[in-house]
Scaffold this motif. Structure first.
Motif, mmCIF file in Angstrom:
data_model
loop_
_atom_site.group_PDB
_atom_site.id
_atom_site.type_symbol
_atom_site.label_atom_id
_atom_site.label_comp_id
_atom_site.label_asym_id
_atom_site.label_seq_id
_atom_site.Cartn_x
_atom_site.Cartn_y
_atom_site.Cartn_z
ATOM 1 N N VAL A 1 1.226 76.929 4.583
ATOM 2 C CA VAL A 1 1.694 75.650 3.724
ATOM 3 C C VAL A 1 0.486 74.776 4.344
ATOM 4 N N GLU A 2 0.591 74.052 5.283
ATOM 5 C CA GLU A 2 0.008 73.334 5.948
ATOM 6 C C GLU A 2 -1.821 73.948 5.751
ATOM 7 N N ALA A 3 -1.961 74.541 6.460
ATOM 8 C CA ALA A 3 -3.199 75.008 5.886
ATOM 9 C C ALA A 3 -4.098 75.278 4.690
ATOM 10 N N VAL B 1 8.276 72.943 -3.084
ATOM 11 C CA VAL B 1 8.302 73.839 -3.456
ATOM 12 C C VAL B 1 7.612 75.267 -2.619
ATOM 13 N N MET B 2 6.492 75.304 -1.954
ATOM 14 C CA MET B 2 6.194 76.598 -0.790
ATOM 15 C C MET B 2 7.001 76.093 0.309
ATOM 16 N N LEU B 3 7.203 75.207 0.853
ATOM 17 C CA LEU B 3 7.886 74.912 2.489
ATOM 18 C C LEU B 3 9.035 75.610 2.063
ATOM 19 N N LYS B 4 10.015 75.915 1.366
ATOM 20 C CA LYS B 4 11.176 76.482 0.575
ATOM 21 C C LYS B 4 10.615 78.142 0.835
ATOM 22 N N TYR C 1 4.602 69.516 -4.664
ATOM 23 C CA TYR C 1 4.237 70.748 -4.705
ATOM 24 C C TYR C 1 4.321 71.702 -3.434
ATOM 25 N N CYS C 2 3.769 71.508 -1.993
ATOM 26 C CA CYS C 2 4.036 72.242 -1.242
ATOM 27 C C CYS C 2 5.342 71.655 -0.777
ATOM 28 N N VAL C 3 5.606 70.302 -0.720
ATOM 29 C CA VAL C 3 6.926 69.651 -0.015
ATOM 30 C C VAL C 3 8.243 70.461 -0.866
ATOM 31 N N ALA D 1 -6.628 72.638 3.384
ATOM 32 C CA ALA D 1 -8.049 73.712 2.240
ATOM 33 C C ALA D 1 -8.095 72.835 0.656
ATOM 34 N N CYS D 2 -6.844 72.772 0.399
ATOM 35 C CA CYS D 2 -7.122 72.208 -1.369
ATOM 36 C C CYS D 2 -6.991 70.760 -1.316
ATOM 37 N N LYS D 3 -7.045 69.870 -0.190
ATOM 38 C CA LYS D 3 -7.095 68.520 -0.062
ATOM 39 C C LYS D 3 -8.942 68.015 -0.137
ATOM 40 N N ILE D 4 -9.619 69.418 0.271
ATOM 41 C CA ILE D 4 -11.186 68.622 0.836
ATOM 42 C C ILE D 4 -11.340 68.609 -1.393
ATOM 43 N N ASN D 5 -10.983 68.571 -1.947
ATOM 44 C CA ASN D 5 -11.209 68.722 -3.355
ATOM 45 C C ASN D 5 -11.026 67.212 -3.512
ATOM 46 N N TYR D 6 -10.146 66.777 -2.915
ATOM 47 C CA TYR D 6 -9.529 65.344 -3.250
ATOM 48 C C TYR D 6 -11.021 64.206 -2.679
#
Length: 224
Positions: A173-175, A163-166, A159-161, A179-184
């Motif tokens: 986006v990286e920040a 959708v969001m980066l566009k 999704y980040c690559v 932050a969300c990656k911690i959930n995994y």
């Protein structure tokens, strides 16, 4: 003197700078390409809205009835062989691919299109476009995180690559991704953490204390 009905300038596609292109396969055997950007004109910055507008315009011109298939691509860096297929449309259904599978707004728009075709209600597909929210409201939607929306870290990364980066600056986006990656990573740590080991020292101390108490009990019992 300005004419009362000036002729609308002809749309000439810009294949080098367009974000999207499409291939229309007409039932009369002809095939032709189209592009989301016209030469000499700026393209809409909101690429999600851009694609939706292109689809609505093509359908309002009757191409879904004139074609047996329509393919939409996201343009690559150079040759068209690098373009990525993101949507197949047919008279009675469609199939999204790649980043479009995560684009709920566009997928819901496509559902409304085919619902309208099945029921015969409405021919102006622009009326089926999703309401365009303010930039701040759109950001709230784009940056909304939940495990239901992104079941895996791979889904979040895609999704980040795609959708969001566009739409947003890379540092932001990286920040958000970090932050969300911690959930995994937290879930992974919990799943792989070693089982708690018994406190051997406390067990030995408790056993020694129990032996001492039992010894005292035996001593005083024998002296009675």
């Amino acid at each position: 003197m300005t004419p009362s009905n000036p002729t609308k300038p002809k749309f000439i596609g810009d294949p080098l700078n367009a974000t999207y292109r499409w291939e229309l396969y007409l039932t009369n055997g002809k095939i032709f390409d189209g592009y989301s950007k016209a030469k000499g004109m700026d393209e809409k910055k909101d690429k999600q809205a851009l694609l939706q507008d292109c689809i609505a315009r093509l359908l309002n011109n009757g191409y879904l009835d004139k074609c047996y298939q329509m393919f939409f691509y996201e343009r690559g860096d150079s040759h068209r062989s690098q373009d990525q297929l993101i949507l197949e449309m047919y008279p009675h259904g469609c199939k999204p691919h790649a980043s479009l599978e995560l684009d709920l707004s566009t997928c819901n728009f496509l559902d409304r299109i085919y619902d309208a075709r099945r029921t015969g209600q409405g021919k102006n597909f622009k009326e089926l476009l999703p309401p365009r929210v303010s930039n701040r409201e759109q950001e709230k939607i784009d940056f909304a995180y939940s495990k239901a929306r992104f079941p895996t870290q791979g889904d979040l990364h895609t999704y980040c690559v795609n959708v969001m980066l566009k739409k947003y600056a890379r540092p932001r986006v990286e920040a958000w991704y970090e932050a969300c990656k911690i959930n995994y990573t937290q879930a992974l740590t919990s799943a792989t953490a070693p089982a708690p080991q018994p406190d051997v020292y406390n067990q030995q101390a408790a056993a020694a204390a129990q032996r001492t108490i039992q010894g005292l009990h035996n001593k005083y019992s024998s002296n009675r």
